[in-house]
Design an enzyme around this catalytic site. Structure first.
Site, short mmCIF file in Angstrom:
data_model
loop_
_atom_site.label_atom_id
_atom_site.label_comp_id
_atom_site.label_asym_id
_atom_site.label_seq_id
_atom_site.Cartn_x
_atom_site.Cartn_y
_atom_site.Cartn_z
N HIS A 78 -158.28 -57.09 114.10
CA HIS A 78 -159.14 -55.98 113.67
C HIS A 78 -160.62 -56.29 113.78
CE1 HIS A 78 -155.81 -53.65 112.03
NE2 HIS A 78 -155.31 -54.81 111.62
N GLU A 119 -162.90 -54.28 113.80
CA GLU A 119 -163.63 -53.32 112.95
C GLU A 119 -163.77 -53.80 111.51
OE1 GLU A 119 -160.57 -53.09 113.88
OE2 GLU A 119 -159.32 -52.20 112.31
N CYS A 133 -154.06 -53.20 116.55
CA CYS A 133 -152.90 -53.35 115.67
C CYS A 133 -151.90 -52.20 115.85
CB CYS A 133 -153.38 -53.49 114.21
SG CYS A 133 -152.13 -54.13 113.10
N SER A 178 -148.07 -47.68 112.14
CA SER A 178 -147.77 -47.06 113.44
C SER A 178 -146.78 -45.92 113.29
CB SER A 178 -147.26 -48.10 114.43
OG SER A 178 -146.19 -48.83 113.86
N ILE A 194 -153.37 -58.60 110.17
CA ILE A 194 -152.75 -58.02 108.98
C ILE A 194 -151.39 -57.43 109.35
CG2 ILE A 194 -152.99 -56.25 107.21
CD1 ILE A 194 -156.05 -56.75 107.53
N ARG A 195 -150.32 -58.06 108.89
CA ARG A 195 -148.98 -57.61 109.28
C ARG A 195 -148.99 -57.28 110.77
NH1 ARG A 195 -145.13 -55.25 105.59
NH2 ARG A 195 -144.92 -53.66 107.18
N GLY A 206 -153.38 -49.17 111.08
CA GLY A 206 -152.80 -48.29 110.08
C GLY A 206 -151.31 -48.52 110.16
#
Lengths: 304, 198
Positions: B177, B179, B77, B48, B140-141, B46
């Site tokens: 990730h 998930e 992440c 941070s 992702i980023r 998400g």
């Protein structure tokens, strides 16, 4: 070699649909805020926004100024990108793929192909598969959502009616999309092709949506959200997160309201917390009722 | 077994679905009292800054540190950033609350912006059960590990040597990730860490 044919630690794949959708998945449960200056972007980040939408004018001002609304100055967008560490989105006109190319060149994290700007093409949207950066697009119903996903959108937002502070259209569009998905789940498979034809959606996406019981990508609500209660309402109806455009920086105390809307989006099912964060927020944006808008003033009808 | 997933913001539903698929009770956690009775906790991806600020506002920072003393904790992440003792200078968001649990140095947004996000098949020796099967890793980023200290050890690196997963006792961090994939092996690995103390 592994079972999928790729060797371990093999070449990396950038800009796959999975990483485009993946960023939207990371934004879920969050609030994306419209900002027009680097200072506003910092206020949004400090309030806990999960991303900001960089633009020259919020939708309420676009309504006041009139004229042609275009992509914002790339210089302004870059200043906003430099001011914060959270993802930065920016808007391109419907069908204006060169504006989108420019936004990709400066490295924004998401492009919003948006009905809030004046459409550049009244028949076609951007072919979003051609881009490395992901796109979010608006919709009013399931057919429109699946057409945009078919064109490559990696995130959907229900349109609502931007720049009004009136949540009624956001509710209508979210209920329409979610209700259509619920009915789709009850349909026998032999009805899906005719249903796809009737709503003007790609068959394979209709089938996938039925199997998943939700849109194949993340779905936020937008257009008219102005209070913590509005944000929690949309979350309880069943969207994944919210965009707040004019509602924050057109209010009396933006930093306070921004924090309250972030907290309300997280604790959307907790009325005690919603009551507490709704206290003493100062003046909300003035707003215009959607029912008072002339037909030509409604933005949600843009999109084909 | 009951595993909590911090549900302040981000991709928490994806973690809960994976845990349920593995036959575990998954609980979404937004308030300190919801930490009671958990055998472990996942801090999801998400933003941070969003997650950290909400955790601080709702009094979750100390209870999470206390939980980590006894239970398994996994940060993906953004969760990896929150669990780090140190964020490299300049990469942290303004006023970023940190739990400061694990002896790792993390650089935020280390690979660039979204246009640089990527997928790669990663060799994770700890997951190999007699045969090599790479793990589909989605970045992702993403942040990366600049250093691991004390008893922390690196679990996976990219071909250029960049460290992207680490473990310290019952604490786990991944830049990527699991998930978002259909591969439950990292979740199963975490459940083994959580089992050790339930």
């Amino acid at each position: 070699m592994s079972e999928n044919g790729k060797s371990p630690n093999g070449p990396a794949e950038v800009a796959s649909f999975k990483v485009k959708v993946g960023l939207a998945q990371m934004l879920k449960g969050g609030v994306i805020m419209d900002v027009v200056t680097p200072e506003q972007a910092v206020i949004a980040e400090e309030a806990g926004a999960c991303a900001v939408m960089a633009l020259e004018r919020v939708p309420a001002d676009i309504r006041v100024y009139g004229g042609v609304a275009r992509m914002s100055d790339p210089g302004l967008i870059k200043e906003i990108m430099a001011a914060v560490t959270i993802p930065v989105m920016a808007k391109a006109r419907i069908g204006h793929f060169v504006e989108a190319q420019i936004l990709e060149a400066i490295g924004v994290d998401y492009v919003d192909e948006s009905e809030v700007l004046t459409p550049a093409d009244e028949e076609h949207h951007i072919n979003k598969h051609n881009f490395k950066i992901p796109f979010v697009c608006g919709c009013r119903n399931l057919g429109e959502a699946l057409r945009r996903i078919g064109e490559g959108a990696a995130m959907i937002r229900t349109k609502g009616e931007a720049g009004t502070g009136d949540v009624v259209e956001a509710v209508r569009h979210a209920r329409t999309v979610l209700g259509e998905i619920r009915r789709l789940q009850l349909m026998p498979d032999e009805e899906l092709m005719t249903y796809a034809k009737n709503i003007g959606a790609p068959y394979h996406l209709v089938k996938e949506t039925k199997e998943l019981g939700r849109l194949p990508v993340v779905n936020f609500a937008a257009g008219g959200i102005a209070t913590p209660a509005d944000a929690a309402l949309m979350m309880q109806i069943g969207v994944d997160g919210v965009f707040v455009g004019s509602g924050i920086f057109k209010s009396g105390d933006p930093a306070h309201r921004a924090r309250a809307i972030v907290e309300a989006t997280t604790h959307f099912n907790n009325p005690e917390i919603l009551a507490r964060v709704s206290e003493n927020l100062g003046e909300p944006m003035v707003g215009r009722t959607v029912s008072s808008l002339a037909e030509g003033e409604q933005l949600a009808g843009r999109g084909w | 077994m009951k595993i909590g997933v911090l549900a302040l913001q981000g991709a928490f539903i994806e973690h809960m679905k994976m845990l349920q698929r593995l036959g575990v009770t998954a609980v979404d956690v937004r308030l300190p009292e919801q930490l009671d009775g958990l055998d472990g906790l996942i801090i999801p991806g998400g933003e941070s800054t969003s997650i950290g600020k909400l955790a601080r506002t709702y009094g979750l920072m100390e209870p999470l540190r206390t939980l980590a003393q006894e239970k398994a904790l996994w940060g993906t992440c953004a969760g990896m950033i929150l669990m780090a003792k140190e964020i490299s200078s300049g990469s942290a968001g303004k006023d970023q609350p940190l739990l400061g649990i694990m002896d790792i140095v993390v650089e935020r947004n280390a690979f660039g912006r979204q246009v640089d996000s990527f997928e790669v098949d990663l060799d994770v020796p700890a997951l190999n059960n007699g045969y090599v099967k790479p793990f589909p890793a989605v970045f992702i980023r993403a942040p990366r590990l600049l250093g691991v200290k004390g008893t922390a050890k690196v679990l996976a690196t990219l071909p250029d040597g960049t460290a992207v997963a680490a473990q310290q006792g019952k604490w786990l961090v991944t830049s990527f990730h699991p998930e978002l994939t259909g591969d439950g092996r990292f979740h199963a690995y975490f459940l083994k860490l959580a089992e050790g103390n339930s």
